[in-house]
Write an enzyme that holds these catalytic residues in place. Structure first.
Site, PDB file in Angstrom:
ATOM      1  N   GLU A 250      -5.774   3.224   9.214  1.00 33.99           N
ATOM      2  CA  GLU A 250      -4.535   2.770   8.846  1.00 33.99           C
ATOM      3  C   GLU A 250      -3.832   3.776   7.862  1.00 33.99           C
ATOM      4  O   GLU A 250      -2.470   3.762   8.103  1.00 33.99           O
ATOM      5  CB  GLU A 250      -4.664   1.375   8.223  1.00 33.99           C
ATOM      6  CG  GLU A 250      -5.150   0.378   9.359  1.00 33.99           C
ATOM      7  CD  GLU A 250      -5.057  -1.110   8.841  1.00 33.99           C
ATOM      8  OE1 GLU A 250      -4.500  -1.332   7.765  1.00 33.99           O
ATOM      9  OE2 GLU A 250      -5.163  -2.041   9.792  1.00 33.99           O
ATOM     10  N   GLU A 251      -4.489   4.064   6.930  1.00 38.92           N
ATOM     11  CA  GLU A 251      -3.920   4.939   5.930  1.00 38.92           C
ATOM     12  C   GLU A 251      -3.281   6.381   6.364  1.00 38.92           C
ATOM     13  O   GLU A 251      -1.939   6.735   6.351  1.00 38.92           O
ATOM     14  CB  GLU A 251      -4.858   5.651   4.934  1.00 38.92           C
ATOM     15  CG  GLU A 251      -4.401   6.754   4.030  1.00 38.92           C
ATOM     16  CD  GLU A 251      -5.672   7.110   3.437  1.00 38.92           C
ATOM     17  OE1 GLU A 251      -5.501   8.240   2.731  1.00 38.92           O
ATOM     18  OE2 GLU A 251      -6.422   6.269   2.730  1.00 38.92           O
TER      19      GLU A 251
END
Length: 191
Positions: free
Chosen positions: A184-185
């Site tokens: 996600e980062e």
């Protein structure tokens, strides 16, 4: 966003808007706080840990940082050397972290450390580490070519004792939890 019951598309919409700012350090600080240091705690943390660390972080009362990279292990997460050895109802942490965004001002760190001698993908755990404990040395704010408004720290741990209840999820699952956070980062960073 997970705390508000919103899906990941809301994070991406915010990231895209932050991309319009002519400064990378501000989106970096927000990204670490909202989408890098907290997802594993949101998904796998105990109710007690969420109350102690997640609630004040979402409210903006706590600053969170992520303790993954080390001087000899940047992108190669499997080769980190920091250890958290179980002694009774505590972990004793030794080692250090490098390039820690918000590290100088953080109230707590989502720390990845080796908690056993096993294979590198199954011997790591994530721990909520209050940054005011004895033995934590925020040794310097790193001077960088860019992202100059972003507070990036080098941090050392010497016999830091933290309650074993600060473990996020299961012991030995830290590598997997962290890879989920990273996915996600990275998407957030691209947006």
């Amino acid at each position: 966003y997970g705390g508000m019951g919103l899906d990941f598309s809301y994070s991406i919409a915010v990231a895209e808007e932050l991309g319009n700012i002519r400064c990378g350090g501000i989106p970096m600080a927000i990204g670490v706080q909202a989408g890098m240091a907290t997802p594993a705690l949101t998904r796998f943390g105990s109710d007690e840990l969420k109350k102690q660390f997640l609630v004040p972080t979402i409210a903006g009362d706590f600053v969170a940082c992520l303790g993954i990279s080390e001087a000899g292990a940047g992108s190669d997460v499997a080769s980190i050397k920091t250890t958290a050895v179980r002694k009774g109802d505590e972990y004793v942490i030794n080692g250090g972290k490098m390039w820690t965004t918000s590290g100088c001002q953080a109230d707590w760190m989502c720390l990845l450390a080796n908690t056993s001698e096993g294979p590198p993908h199954r011997n790591k755990s994530l721990i909520c580490l209050p940054m005011n404990l004895p033995g934590i040395d925020v040794s310097k704010k790193i001077d960088k070519l860019g992202m100059r408004s972003s507070d990036t720290a080098q941090i050392f741990f010497e016999d830091v004792r933290v309650p074993s209840k600060n473990l996020i999820g299961e012991e030995g699952k830290g590598f997997t939890y962290q890879m989920l956070q990273f996915q996600e980062e990275r998407l957030w960073g691209v947006a």
